[in-house]
Design an enzyme around this catalytic site. Structure first.
Site, PDB file in Angstrom:
ATOM      1  N   ASP A   1     142.115 -66.132 -75.459  1.00  0.00           N
ATOM      2  CA  ASP A   1     143.373 -65.923 -74.750  1.00  0.00           C
ATOM      3  C   ASP A   1     143.929 -64.545 -75.118  1.00  0.00           C
ATOM      4  O   ASP A   1     143.890 -64.147 -76.282  1.00  0.00           O
ATOM      5  CB  ASP A   1     144.337 -67.033 -75.193  1.00  0.00           C
ATOM      6  CG  ASP A   1     145.635 -67.033 -74.417  1.00  0.00           C
ATOM      7  OD1 ASP A   1     145.592 -67.257 -73.202  1.00  0.00           O
ATOM      8  OD2 ASP A   1     146.692 -66.809 -75.043  1.00  0.00           O
TER       9      ASP A   1
ATOM     10  N   GLU B   1     140.455 -62.761 -71.928  1.00  0.00           N
ATOM     11  CA  GLU B   1     141.367 -62.053 -71.037  1.00  0.00           C
ATOM     12  C   GLU B   1     141.510 -60.628 -71.554  1.00  0.00           C
ATOM     13  O   GLU B   1     142.067 -60.420 -72.632  1.00  0.00           O
ATOM     14  CB  GLU B   1     142.748 -62.721 -71.043  1.00  0.00           C
ATOM     15  CG  GLU B   1     142.799 -64.081 -70.385  1.00  0.00           C
ATOM     16  CD  GLU B   1     144.220 -64.637 -70.400  1.00  0.00           C
ATOM     17  OE1 GLU B   1     144.741 -64.944 -69.323  1.00  0.00           O
ATOM     18  OE2 GLU B   1     144.807 -64.753 -71.486  1.00  0.00           O
TER      19      GLU B   1
END
Ligand code: CA
Length: 654
Positions: free
Chosen positions: A345, A374
């Site tokens: 993340d 990400e």
């Protein structure tokens, strides 16, 4: 007034001093932080270099407020505190507290804790080997690639509760680890659901939204409706208690998660863990911060917590003890839980050096591990951009992929503008962004990078460097986005658009990624950020699969096509440059060919056409006899192929 001022001045000075001092803290290199248990003795070691004193608090029951025994830890090497208790402490709950600046901080489990009671407030001494389900030591991750090529993966992103909580799932133990381990579940109409559905679909990796111990759901209230995605970490090395049948007992959640992972492996599916090391759910009160105030986080110049995550804090992966924590944590999940991959993340918050260290060490113990994240932050960070694991630095990442928001929004329109549309929903001028995505953000002589929606240069070193997707848990589902951005389109046309969008994803280079339920037009009723929405919004309604059987079957067929044909899964930029050719075509259409024979595909040539316009397109074909890759539905009129409006065609030559 005066006292307050002096106190504030003192606090500021302390923060200023600490911010400068963190780098001078001793670094402990041993691998025994936390608890080392044997029936004869339990050893505890915590790292707390500023502490003047440290205590281990032992409790008989999880809910006890007062410890039955308090044991002093001894100051040991490199900022650690240590104690060995020569007793069998199995089942005992525990916490630590440290004395800093003449104040006892809150009692917390240590960051390395592996078993906890309800809501993760206390650690629990358990014999971790006793949590292994039957057959666990023989559990093996199923093969998904002969040569450990990440591009052979097909990822499916799923929230554990969503998979089984709907009445139509037919799952008995709904909502948690045990439910997703159930085999043979069906809708009342007899359609396969949950785990059986995942196997039937043919995807290779199930990426599960956070299942480490997170903060937001009260584990002591299993019968109160509660929901969260789980991006608020509490105890990184412990499974989430609300997914277990008994959160108070530290061993139960561990055993049930292992059972679920084994059930996945037995079905030929790999498990990717959603890892959220970029911030903690709480800041001042976190385990990190109570034991070593400030150290694990980045700070602004004024000493306050910086916040590149938009969640109140950001961790400091470049600090040696945070880097060590992240590395040891992922290694632990792979060794103890047989995890097959990680999705990081807000990976852009982490530094490249840490990510590459993690990748190297993970690949040593699992050569075909799948790593992606990400490639962005959610705010500014003190970490210089050239050190961040962001998209534009993707080519510097070692066997780690980044999500391509270029193709995501190129296909359907910007996620930040509800009305914006993309190539698959009829927006003009998006062809180059799609071509960029088809070529997996790699260098390609036929992509005019200045025309790409976001990135004006290739950022991938190779196709394995990129996750190709058009939708994930964040933002509207693809179905909702299409409906909200193009309400005038008929339902039949919206279904065509949806089908075109997923056809682009599953035929493009890179690593394809699907959001759960997209294979049957999943809707979240237009709720864009459903992180704490009720089950009525988030649950997967399996009757939708029945209603949209032919589309579900189509996606299954596309996945099988991709898995059967290496031309869709090239591994190097050189292969792409040489074997992927874009043809000239009318605005709103994209035509390209893949040379199969050069990449050992059983098909000599593959021809792919996409039409994002309102009119059917007739496209001239290269010479030779073409067959439809998915059946007989394409009209091939001698040298022309008909691509229906919002449609796609995949042809091949043997
Ligand atoms: Ca929890």
């Amino acid at each position: 007034m005066k006292r307050t001022f002096i106190f504030l001045l003192f606090t500021c000075l302390m923060q200023e001093m600490n911010a400068q001092d963190y780098k001078s803290y001793p670094v402990y290199e041993g691998s025994d932080l936390g608890l080392v248990y044997t029936p004869a003795a339990a050893q505890f070691r915590i790292w707390s270099p500023l502490a003047a004193d440290a205590q281990l608090l032992l409790y008989k029951y999880d809910e006890d407020k007062i410890p039955y025994q308090t044991i002093r830890l001894k100051k040991a090497e490199k900022g650690t505190w240590f104690v060995k208790v020569n007793k069998n402490l199995q089942g005992v709950y525990y916490a630590f507290r440290v004395l800093i600046n003449n104040k006892w901080n809150d009692a917390v489990p240590d960051p390395y804790v592996k078993a906890v009671g309800a809501n993760g407030k206390k650690g629990q001494v358990i014999n971790i080997a006793s949590t292994n389900p039957a057959g666990w030591t023989k559990d093996k991750s199923p093969a998904f690639s002969e040569q450990n090529n990440a591009t052979d993966a097909v990822i499916y992103e799923l929230h554990i509760r969503d998979a089984s909580i709907h009445a139509s799932s037919g799952v008995k133990k709904k909502g948690g680890f045990a439910g997703l381990a159930e085999a043979g579940t069906k809708t009342p109409g007899g359609t396969a659901t949950a785990l059986d559905h995942l196997q039937e679909l043919g995807v290779t990796h199930i990426h599960l939204l956070p299942f480490f111990d997170y903060n937001s759901v009260d584990e002591t209230k299993p019968n109160t409706p509660q929901y969260n995605w789980g991006y608020d970490p509490l105890n990184y090395n412990v499974p989430e208690g609300s997914y277990s049948s008994n959160p108070v007992d530290g061993a139960t959640r561990i055993r049930e998660l292992k059972q679920m992972i084994k059930a996945f492996h037995d079905k030929g599916l790999r498990v990717v863990m959603d890892a959220v090391y970029n911030h903690t759910g709480v800041t001042e009160a976190s385990n990190f911060n109570q034991l070593v105030p400030g150290y694990y986080y980045r700070h602004k110049k004024d000493g306050s917590f910086s916040d590149a995550t938009a969640c109140g804090n950001e961790t400091a992966s470049e600090m040696p003890m945070m880097r060590k924590f992240m590395l040891e944590s992922v290694l632990y999940w792979v060794k103890e839980y047989h995890i097959d991959g990680f999705r990081f993340d807000l990976m852009g918050v982490h530094d490249i050096e840490t990510m590459n260290l993690i990748s190297r060490e993970l690949h040593k113990i699992k050569p075909d591990i799948l790593l992606y994240g990400e490639g962005w932050t959610a705010g500014d960070s003190p970490l210089p951009e050239d050190q961040r694991a962001v998209k534009k630095n993707a080519f510097m990442l070692d066997r780690i992929a980044v999500f391509s928001d270029d193709i995501r929004d190129g296909i359907k329109g910007s996620v930040f503008d509800i009305k914006d549309r993309g190539f698959a929903t009829g927006k003009a001028g998006m062809e180059t962004s799609i071509r960029f995505g088809i070529a997996a953000a790699c260098d390609h002589p036929q992509v005019d990078f200045q025309q790409v929606n976001y990135s004006k240069a290739p950022y991938a070193k190779a196709p394995w460097n990129v996750i190709t997707y058009c939708e994930c848990h964040d933002n509207n589902t693809l179905w909702d986005k299409i409906s909200l951005s193009y309400p005038a389109a008929s339902e039949a046309d919206r279904k065509r658009m949806h089908r075109l969008a997923l056809t682009i994803v599953l035929t493009s280079q890179g690593i394809p990624f699907l959001h759960a339920g997209t294979e049957f037009f999943r809707s979240k009723e237009g709720v864009e950020n459903s992180y704490k929405s009720p089950d009525s919004i988030n649950a997967i309604d399996w009757t939708q699969k029945e209603k949209n059987k032919s589309f579900n079957d189509y996606i299954k067929q596309l996945i099988a096509l991709r898995k059967a044909h290496p031309a869709f899964r090239m591994n190097t930029t050189d292969q792409l440059k040489q074997q992927l050719h874009f043809e000239k075509s009318e605005p709103g259409t994209i035509i390209y060919t893949l040379d199969g024979s050069a990449v050992k595909d059983s098909w000599k040539k593959i021809w792919i056409g996409f039409n994002g316009t309102t009119e059917d397109a007739f496209v001239s074909l290269p010479k030779g006899e073409w067959k439809d890759a998915l059946g007989k539905e394409t009209e091939i009129l001698k040298e022309f192929a008909k691509i229906e409006r919002y449609g796609s065609v995949i042809l091949y030559q043997q």
